[in-house]
Every structure is written in C-alpha cells, then in structure tokens.
Design an enzyme around this catalytic site. Structure first.
Site, PDB file in Angstrom:
ATOM      1  N   LYS A  13       0.890  -1.635   0.088  1.00  0.00           N
ATOM      2  CA  LYS A  13      -0.245  -0.079  -0.333  1.00  0.00           C
ATOM      3  C   LYS A  13       1.130   1.382  -0.201  1.00  0.00           C
ATOM      4  CE  LYS A  13       1.109   0.934   4.572  1.00  0.00           C
ATOM      5  NZ  LYS A  13       1.265   2.219   4.764  1.00  0.00           N
ATOM      6  N   ASP A 140      -2.576  -2.517   9.852  1.00  0.00           N
ATOM      7  CA  ASP A 140      -2.635  -1.952   8.494  1.00  0.00           C
ATOM      8  C   ASP A 140      -2.824  -3.795   8.166  1.00  0.00           C
ATOM      9  OD1 ASP A 140      -1.027   0.469   8.402  1.00  0.00           O
ATOM     10  OD2 ASP A 140       0.202  -0.293   8.368  1.00  0.00           O
TER      11      ASP A 140
HETATM   12  P1  ATP Z   1       4.201  -0.496   7.862  1.00  0.00           P
HETATM   13  O1  ATP Z   1       3.516  -0.010   6.510  1.00  0.00           O
HETATM   14  O2  ATP Z   1       3.001  -0.588   8.162  1.00  0.00           O
HETATM   15  O3  ATP Z   1       3.788   0.252   9.050  1.00  0.00           O
HETATM   16  P2  ATP Z   1       6.970  -1.293   7.000  1.00  0.00           P
HETATM   17  O4  ATP Z   1       6.460  -1.506   5.766  1.00  0.00           O
HETATM   18  O5  ATP Z   1       7.106   0.106   7.576  1.00  0.00           O
HETATM   19  O6  ATP Z   1       5.188  -1.695   7.751  1.00  0.00           O
HETATM   20  P3  ATP Z   1       7.217  -4.653   7.333  1.00  0.00           P
HETATM   21  O7  ATP Z   1       8.266  -4.729   6.184  1.00  0.00           O
HETATM   22  O8  ATP Z   1       5.602  -4.455   7.391  1.00  0.00           O
HETATM   23  O9  ATP Z   1       7.545  -2.559   8.141  1.00  0.00           O
HETATM   24  O10 ATP Z   1       8.039  -5.076   8.930  1.00  0.00           O
HETATM   25  C1  ATP Z   1       8.318  -4.381   9.774  1.00  0.00           C
HETATM   26  C2  ATP Z   1       9.703  -5.570  10.681  1.00  0.00           C
HETATM   27  O11 ATP Z   1       8.024  -6.342  11.165  1.00  0.00           O
HETATM   28  C3  ATP Z   1      10.595  -6.045  10.275  1.00  0.00           C
HETATM   29  O12 ATP Z   1      11.100  -5.323  10.358  1.00  0.00           O
HETATM   30  C4  ATP Z   1      10.364  -7.662  10.745  1.00  0.00           C
HETATM   31  O13 ATP Z   1      11.324  -7.677  11.482  1.00  0.00           O
HETATM   32  C5  ATP Z   1       8.679  -7.847  11.171  1.00  0.00           C
HETATM   33  N1  ATP Z   1       8.687  -8.873  10.127  1.00  0.00           N
HETATM   34  C6  ATP Z   1       7.827  -9.545  10.702  1.00  0.00           C
HETATM   35  N2  ATP Z   1       7.427 -10.873   9.743  1.00  0.00           N
HETATM   36  C7  ATP Z   1       6.876 -10.013   8.566  1.00  0.00           C
HETATM   37  C8  ATP Z   1       7.005 -10.174   6.992  1.00  0.00           C
HETATM   38  N3  ATP Z   1       6.547 -11.378   6.821  1.00  0.00           N
HETATM   39  N4  ATP Z   1       7.531  -9.037   6.462  1.00  0.00           N
HETATM   40  C9  ATP Z   1       8.468  -9.157   6.556  1.00  0.00           C
HETATM   41  N5  ATP Z   1       8.903  -7.857   8.037  1.00  0.00           N
HETATM   42  C10 ATP Z   1       8.433  -8.804   8.766  1.00  0.00           C
END
Ligand code: ATP
Length: 307
Positions: A13, A140
């Site tokens: 997203k 999210d």
């Molecule tokens: P958001 O936009 O919802 O704040 P994000 O995109 O910044 O999320 P994600 O990539 O979803 O961050 O992941 C944040 C943390 O969650 C990562 O640093 C990782 O350690 C942990 N994590 C757990 N499961 C997953 C997964 N399936 N994919 C990615 N990260 C994961």
C-alpha cells in the site's frame, strides 16, 4: 481432492494521506490514513506440514524473521486458534516488498496468509471474521485484506472504502535501510514535545481526511491528487534521515508530479502522469543514485487473491 498448496499474491500500500493525531492511552496514535493498494506484491504459499514453519526467499528476504514471529505465521496461528485446529502449515514467502519500508509488506503477508490458510483448511470464514482476526494482528492488516482505496481511522484499522476513478501510476524508491514504525512515532512525539505542541489524543482533535484529496481520488484527477498528497511524518523522518529528503528532491527533479514519504518510511513514493512517465521516472531515479532500487506500480488494485 486434497488441496496440496495455495498461493496468494498480496499487494503493498501507499498512504496518499497520513494525518497523525494524538497518542492514545493504549500507545497508538489516532490516524486519518488514506490507503491505496498498489501492484507491488509478495507471494505467500501455504502447504500442509506437521507444524507451523516459515521460509522466506526473494530479493527482500534479508531482515524478515523465518519463525513464529513472522507476521504471516502469527496470522496462520491466530486463524487456526479461532477455528480450534492446529496451525499445521508450511508458509513460503516470496518477498519482493521492501522490509520496514512503510509499504506494509509484513501486513500484506499476514493478510495473504489469512486468505491462503482459510482456503487450504476449507474454513470458508466470512469477511467480518477475517477482518477481526486481521485487526488483532496489526493496524495495517485489515486494509491488507481489503485492498482498493480506503480511509482508515482509529489506529488505521477502522476502514471505509473510498471511491477512486481510474488508475494512478507510481514509482517507489527503496532506501538501502529500513525504519522502525514505533521509533518513527516516538520521534514524532518528541518533536511535538520540543515544539511545545500537544501530543495526547485528549488534547488534539481526531485527524480528518482532506476533502480535496478525496475529491481528487473520486475524479481520478492526477494533478489534484498530486497537489493534495500529504504525510505528517515526512518532516520528522527527513530531519533525522536527510538522505530521504535528497531522494524526494531527486524524484521531483526527475519529473514526478509529486513526491512523499511512504507511511513511516523509508520508502519514498512518486506520482507519475501515466505508465510511460512512470517508467521514465523510475530510470532517472535509479540513475540519480539516491536510492537502492525502484519499483513501478499502479493503483488501486484489489486485495490478496489466490493465483
Ligand atoms: P508499515 O507500513 O505497516 O508500518 P513496514 O512496511 O514499515 O510496515 P514491514 O516490512 O511490514 O514494515 O515490517 C516491519 C518489521 O516486521 C520488520 O523489520 C520485520 O522484522 C518484521 N516482520 C515480521 N514479519 C514480517 C514479514 N512477513 N515481512 C516483513 N517484515 C516482517
């Protein structure tokens, strides 16, 4: 016939608006989050196993836990618990989305795992049940399940679908590092305290979506959307990671209609007029050396789908 495996493709997203209100007693911030699902995906495959296991492959695999803390594993475990069954499943994630990139990659994997496990186990859960499981997993995840375009209030999980005409074209600049969502919100609050501004939900009115932005989406008007994109976290994040300000500037110089930080970062998003303009912009951004890699995508797209 017994289903051997189910693969679901789950979209990332972009927040076309992220308005941050005060911190609530539970530690979350009140948000007005306008989400758009975009055509950048992780693939989640589930297959029967004697216990819950996870493997992660693909360009974004580094930094993603391959154990029960993985959000997709947590999703499978919670769905199984509600169904009164064992989460006896192997989850394979083909990771293309940036990790800790503000594009909700982990939430996409969780939403994809819910759809995939529900199909593998023949649960036929109704939408409301899947949505409530999703909300228990993270702010999210409900939007990860819904897709399209939606307004999320509360901590982002109380969703209303939004009208959106046509297709918008985006380029995402992936940073060579990730940012922790809780740390970004802590920095935002520190900044407000330093400015002497109120920071609790009791002292700040609940944030609201921008009427101009909602109208731009409903009309499919690229220029109007470009003029109304906003992310309250961007000034704080670019203050402590100035290289992201340089990436935003590089995208604007390369012809983007508008540039903004994706959610809590560290990915940055650039709006383009059409697909050829997005391809051109992606090439120029990569050549600028201001990011690690680029993704071109369009939105809105539907939520996770079996492939
Ligand atoms: P958001 O936009 O919802 O704040 P994000 O995109 O910044 O999320 P994600 O990539 O979803 O961050 O992941 C944040 C943390 O969650 C990562 O640093 C990782 O350690 C942990 N994590 C757990 N499961 C997953 C997964 N399936 N994919 C990615 N990260 C994961």
């Amino acid at each position: 016939m017994l289903t051997r495996s189910v693969t679901v493709r789950a979209p990332a997203k972009v927040n076309v608006q992220l308005a941050v209100g005060g911190r609530r007693p539970d530690g979350f911030h009140e948000l007005a989050n306008v989400y758009m699902a975009v055509s950048a995906y992780d693939d989640i495959t589930v297959s029967p196993s004697d216990r819950l296991t996870v493997t992660v492959s693909g360009p974004g695999a580094e930094g993603v836990p391959a154990d029960e803390t993985n959000l997709a594993a947590q999703a499978a475990a919670l769905l199984a618990k509600h169904a009164g069954i064992e989460p006896a499943v192997h989850i394979r994630i083909e990771k293309h989305l940036p990790v800790a990139g503000g594009m909700a990659g982990g939430s996409a994997d969780a939403a994809g795992a819910l759809i995939a496990c529900d199909a593998l186990w023949g649960l036929e859960s109704d939408r409301d049940h899947l949505m409530s499981v999703a909300a228990a997993l993270g702010s999210d995840v409900p939007f990860g399940l819904m897709g399209g375009t939606a307004l999320g209030v509360g901590r982002g999980e109380l969703l209303t679908p939004l009208a959106c005409a046509g297709t918008f074209h985006w380029v995402f600049a992936v940073a060579g590092f990730g940012l922790s969502t809780p740390e970004v919100y802590r920095a935002y609050e520190r900044h407000r305290r330093q400015m002497g501004s109120p920071f609790t939900a009791a002292d700040i009115p609940a944030p609201r979506p921008s009427p101009a932005l909602l109208e731009a989406l409903a009309r499919g008007d690229h220029s109007a959307l470009a003029a109304s994109l906003s992310n309250d976290l961007e000034p704080v994040v670019t203050a402590f990671r100035p290289e992201l300000a340089r990436t935003l500037a590089a995208g604007r110089a390369a012809g983007a209609l508008a540039a903004l930080l994706c959610g809590t970062g560290a990915t940055t998003a650039f709006l383009a007029r059409d697909e050829p303009a997005a391809a051109h912009l992606a090439r120029r951004l990569l050549a600028s050396g201001s990011c690690a890699s680029v993704l071109a995508a369009h939105g809105p797209v539907t939520g996770p789908r079996p492939i």
